[in-house]
Write an enzyme that holds these catalytic residues in place. Structure first.
Site, PDB file in Angstrom:
ATOM      1  N   HIS A 100     -25.023  10.686  21.246  1.00  0.00           N
ATOM      2  CA  HIS A 100     -26.142  10.751  20.315  1.00  0.00           C
ATOM      3  C   HIS A 100     -26.080   9.634  19.267  1.00  0.00           C
ATOM      4  O   HIS A 100     -26.780   9.702  18.262  1.00  0.00           O
ATOM      5  CB  HIS A 100     -26.170  12.119  19.631  1.00  0.00           C
ATOM      6  CG  HIS A 100     -26.500  13.236  20.572  1.00  0.00           C
ATOM      7  ND1 HIS A 100     -27.781  13.708  20.754  1.00  0.00           N
ATOM      8  CD2 HIS A 100     -25.724  13.957  21.414  1.00  0.00           C
ATOM      9  CE1 HIS A 100     -27.780  14.682  21.647  1.00  0.00           C
ATOM     10  NE2 HIS A 100     -26.537  14.849  22.071  1.00  0.00           N
ATOM     11  N   GLU A 149       0.825  -1.204   0.000  1.00  0.00           N
ATOM     12  CA  GLU A 149       0.000   0.000   0.000  1.00  0.00           C
ATOM     13  C   GLU A 149       0.864   1.261   0.000  1.00  0.00           C
ATOM     14  O   GLU A 149       0.614   2.213  -0.745  1.00  0.00           O
ATOM     15  CB  GLU A 149      -0.929   0.013   1.221  1.00  0.00           C
ATOM     16  CG  GLU A 149      -1.936  -1.121   1.261  1.00  0.00           C
ATOM     17  CD  GLU A 149      -1.421  -2.348   1.992  1.00  0.00           C
ATOM     18  OE1 GLU A 149      -2.248  -3.179   2.386  1.00  0.00           O
ATOM     19  OE2 GLU A 149      -0.184  -2.485   2.163  1.00  0.00           O
ATOM     20  N   GLU A 189      -4.320  -5.894  17.409  1.00  0.00           N
ATOM     21  CA  GLU A 189      -3.216  -6.543  16.708  1.00  0.00           C
ATOM     22  C   GLU A 189      -2.289  -7.204  17.717  1.00  0.00           C
ATOM     23  O   GLU A 189      -1.665  -8.221  17.422  1.00  0.00           O
ATOM     24  CB  GLU A 189      -2.447  -5.535  15.847  1.00  0.00           C
ATOM     25  CG  GLU A 189      -1.515  -6.180  14.831  1.00  0.00           C
ATOM     26  CD  GLU A 189      -1.033  -5.203  13.772  1.00  0.00           C
ATOM     27  OE1 GLU A 189      -1.708  -5.054  12.734  1.00  0.00           O
ATOM     28  OE2 GLU A 189       0.024  -4.578  13.999  1.00  0.00           O
ATOM     29  N   LYS A 234      -2.714 -10.403   2.991  1.00  0.00           N
ATOM     30  CA  LYS A 234      -1.794  -9.662   2.125  1.00  0.00           C
ATOM     31  C   LYS A 234      -1.189 -10.579   1.069  1.00  0.00           C
ATOM     32  O   LYS A 234      -1.072 -10.218  -0.114  1.00  0.00           O
ATOM     33  CB  LYS A 234      -0.692  -9.019   2.966  1.00  0.00           C
ATOM     34  CG  LYS A 234      -1.178  -7.881   3.854  1.00  0.00           C
ATOM     35  CD  LYS A 234      -0.210  -7.534   4.951  1.00  0.00           C
ATOM     36  CE  LYS A 234       1.123  -7.053   4.439  1.00  0.00           C
ATOM     37  NZ  LYS A 234       2.002  -6.607   5.547  1.00  0.00           N
ATOM     38  N   GLY A 275       5.516  -1.894  14.693  1.00  0.00           N
ATOM     39  CA  GLY A 275       4.894  -0.759  14.008  1.00  0.00           C
ATOM     40  C   GLY A 275       3.900  -0.017  14.869  1.00  0.00           C
ATOM     41  O   GLY A 275       3.860   1.213  14.893  1.00  0.00           O
ATOM     42  N   ARG A 276       3.085  -0.751  15.625  1.00  0.00           N
ATOM     43  CA  ARG A 276       2.052  -0.105  16.430  1.00  0.00           C
ATOM     44  C   ARG A 276       2.624   0.543  17.684  1.00  0.00           C
ATOM     45  O   ARG A 276       1.885   1.174  18.451  1.00  0.00           O
ATOM     46  CB  ARG A 276       0.959  -1.108  16.774  1.00  0.00           C
ATOM     47  CG  ARG A 276       1.456  -2.351  17.498  1.00  0.00           C
ATOM     48  CD  ARG A 276       0.391  -3.439  17.466  1.00  0.00           C
ATOM     49  NE  ARG A 276       0.821  -4.689  18.069  1.00  0.00           N
ATOM     50  CZ  ARG A 276       1.523  -5.626  17.443  1.00  0.00           C
ATOM     51  NH1 ARG A 276       1.919  -5.434  16.190  1.00  0.00           N
ATOM     52  NH2 ARG A 276       1.845  -6.748  18.049  1.00  0.00           N
TER      53      ARG A 276
END
Length: 562
Positions: free
Chosen positions: A402, A219, A371, A526, A285-286
């Site tokens: 709401h 990506e 993850e 992937k 990564g996170r």
């Protein structure tokens, strides 16, 4: 470098504490009204300070006996031992044989750490200095595009942790962004994303940061190529560069930098490797927003504010590392999550920031928590012995009130919720004589009160409600919440909030015996996408290899695409 804690998870379900919690849950009849009435000190006893965060746990569905058993569970699963192993750099990410050292990204420069023969603190400080120097060049106008114009827009191209962290933090810290600078974030491979984000930009004042450790993420690299094509095409159309190989190369060199360690691929793309910022395989990564992945943020808010962000992370790290578990906020919140998932049948967890700037925080936590802990095998490869993970979700208040609060208040599902607010807003506006932030936070306080204590049938009747409507207007209460209140949404406070949830996630993973730091679950889809792409593009042989459902869907897509 491995360790006993990494090799042998404790089966929490076999511990004495797990048995005690099972019995306590069977016999527990939650009664927050009664508990507060008979224990006036409950709020004070169950409120704690972690850095700048005041955390009130008193509206959770726990008694002193439950808390004592949760703390005993932490001891039996060796939480302290595994925490210390993480901070020391032991390879607790066993499936990838890696250390887990996102905490090292925010260690002060005078706190040395050597792991596997590497000077971790020195490496981090060197890369941080490189990021800061680049940030200052952009902020001062020293870094210019091909026409000599300073940069006014930074476009971060990444996905997952290379996007969710930076965009969340940028939105949260918008009041700290330098005037005349702005960031945009491209992540989705849907071409709409890059098209819309670049549509109104001036290419002469735009800088792209391509964030991909391997410089191979499908990506990210697809979007980077689309952005590169837009840049050179737009500059050539405006007469800013010659439409030649040399002109295009010069444009890419001055309008693209990278966050990656794959310097050969970076150079092949057209980016000077000197303008590539790296991080390490011990940073998931996170967990990477405070690494070079945060370069766009460092440019936007500046090195001083970014350093304050890191100091906030470190303050929470130290709280988690040194505070006894009975007063340790990440440990307690993680153990409470285990209580709700494994003993009270909760499947989801709401995070409800009463701070518009934190509107992307729940999305950020979705990756961090799901993850990390969406696993069905333990770190030794054996099946888990209990439920793991929960769905994290949420929206900022009062929007959520709401939308979905009906389900939290009166639905049949137990949904623990974290309410987050700041006392001092970035924009202290008034409506005539009314302090709008005070009105806003009245909702913050009211919602946790309503969820905890509800409204009885007699209270409804006392309001004069017709009997046939009474049951519809009863609120059961005993809906658990945690309230987190900070002085203001500063860079330090944001760092503390992020680190708080990092460590909450870690605590849950230790109890469940899972490796919270790998993510093999994202790989299969992937891989299959790459195999299916030729069929989508028209390869009949590739289409015939697909299962009937997938083949039919691809055929319908090709028909609709014409």
């Amino acid at each position: 470098m491995t360790s006993e804690p990494a090799r042998s998870p404790v089966d929490a379900t076999t511990t004495t504490a797990w048995g005690s919690l099972t019995e306590l849950s069977k016999n527990l009849q939650p009664d927050l009204r009664g508990w507060f009435a008979t224990d006036p000190a409950r709020a004070g006893r169950l409120s704690h300070q972690a850095g700048d965060l005041h955390v009130d746990l008193s509206k959770n569905l726990v008694t002193d006996e439950v808390l004592a058993s949760l703390l005993a569970l932490a001891d039996e699963v060796r939480l302290a031992e595994r925490r210390d192993a993480m901070f020391a750099g032991e390879h607790i990410n066993v499936t990838e044989d890696r250390a887990v050292l996102h905490t090292a990204l925010r260690r002060p420069s005078d706190e040395p750490l050597t792991v596997d023969g590497q000077d971790i603190t020195g490496d981090v400080q060197d890369e941080l200095a490189k990021v800061y120097a680049f940030a200052e060049k952009v902020r001062s106008g020293e870094w210019t595009g091909v026409t000599g114009e300073p940069i006014r827009t930074i476009v971060n191209i990444g996905i997952g942790g290379s996007d969710l962290g930076p965009v969340m933090a940028y939105e949260a810290l918008e009041p700290f962004v330098q005037d005349g600078l702005a960031c945009r974030f491209v992540s989705n491979i849907d071409p709409t994303d890059v098209a819309q984000k670049t549509a109104d930009l001036d290419p002469t004042t735009t800088l792209f940061i391509v964030a991909s450790k391997t410089f191979g993420t499908l990506e990210t690299l697809t979007n980077a190529r689309l952005a590169r094509d837009w840049l050179v095409r737009s500059l050539a159309a405006a007469g800013a560069i010659e439409d030649s190989e040399e002109g295009r190369a010069d444009a890419v060199a001055k309008h693209f930098v990278a966050v990656s360690t794959a310097l050969d691929k970076v150079e092949a793309f057209g980016i000077d490797p000197e303008n590539a910022f790296g991080f390490w395989d011990w940073v998931g990564g996170r967990y990477s927003v405070d690494s070079a992945i945060g370069t766009s943020l460092a440019v936007a808010i500046g090195p001083d504010a970014f350093a304050e962000l890191l100091a906030g992370f470190h303050a929470m790290d130290e709280h988690f590392r040194t505070t006894p578990f009975e007063r340790n906020v990440p440990a307690l919140m993680g153990l409470l999550n285990v209580w709700y998932v494994n003993f009270r049948d909760a499947h989801t967890h709401a995070v409800l920031p009463y701070a518009q700037q934190l509107h992307r925080f729940p999305a950020y936590l979705q990756q961090l928590t799901m993850e990390s802990n969406g696993k069905s095998v333990r770190w030794d490869g054996t099946p888990v012995t209990s439920d793991t993970g929960e769905v994290f979700w949420g929206e900022p208040g009062t929007n959520g009130q709401h939308a979905f609060y009906q389900l939290i208040h009166q639905g049949t599902r137990l949904i623990p919720a974290d309410f987050i607010a700041v006392a001092n807003p970035a924009y202290p506006l008034r409506d005539a004589e009314a302090d709008v932030h005070g009105l806003f936070l009245a909702n913050f306080f009211a919602q946790t009160k309503a969820l905890a204590f509800g409204k009885t049938a007699d209270e409804v009747r006392a309001e004069g409600v017709a009997e046939e409507l009474v049951s519809a207007k009863v609120f059961s209460g005993n809906r658990p919440t945690t309230s987190i209140l900070a002085p203001a949404l500063t860079p330090s406070v944001l760092g503390q909030l992020i680190a708080l949830y990092e460590h909450i996630t870690f605590v849950q993973g230790v109890v469940w015996g899972i490796d919270s730091f790998d993510q093999w679950g994202v790989e299969l889809g992937k891989k299959l996408a790459l195999e299916i792409a030729p069929a989508v593009a028209g390869d009949e042989d590739a289409l015939r290899t697909q299962d009937p459902s997938t083949a039919a869907l691809i055929a319908k897509y090709r028909e609709l695409r014409g």
